[in-house]
Design an enzyme around this catalytic site. Structure first.
Site, PDB file in Angstrom:
ATOM      1  CB  CYS A   1      39.657  41.693  40.602  1.00 52.78           C
ATOM      2  SG  CYS A   1      37.889  41.418  40.652  1.00 52.78           S
TER       3      CYS A   1
ATOM      4  CB  CYS B   1      38.550  38.562  39.197  1.00 54.44           C
ATOM      5  SG  CYS B   1      37.930  40.137  38.570  1.00 54.44           S
TER       6      CYS B   1
END
Length: 107
Positions: A26, A29
């Site tokens: 991600c 993230c």
């Protein structure tokens, strides 16, 4: 010392627990990771910070209805105090944490 379960960590009395639900693949993230590290060091002794990989802990992610990542959740005594999805700037995250860690905090 035995490793504590997620449930034990978020239900323990005392300081709030900031949980970062993330995945290695991600992009947002990865943006959030150094922010989490910065906030954790700035709030050392006031909060616990744990990271939960949603790919490896799907049951936990489902239990807390994590649909987008990163999702940050602040727990105290098993209760969700705050929740936010997406990238959160360090100053905003610190502001939220101050609400729950200062001596004058009310809940």
């Amino acid at each position: 010392m035995p490793k504590k379960s997620f449930s034990e960590l978020i239900n323990s009395p005392g300081m709030p627990v900031l949980v970062d639900f993330y995945a290695d693949w991600c992009g947002p993230c990865k943006t959030m990771s150094p922010i989490i590290q910065q906030v954790a060091s700035e709030n050392a002794g006031k909060i616990k910070v744990i990271k939960v990989d949603v790919d490896k802990n799907q049951a936990v992610a489902q239990q807390f209805r994590v649909q987008g990542i990163p999702t940050l959740m602040l727990f105290q005594g098993g209760k969700v105090l705050w929740r936010q999805s997406g990238v959160v700037p360090a100053h905003q995250l610190n502001q939220v944490l101050r609400q729950y860690t200062s001596n004058g905090a009310t809940s």
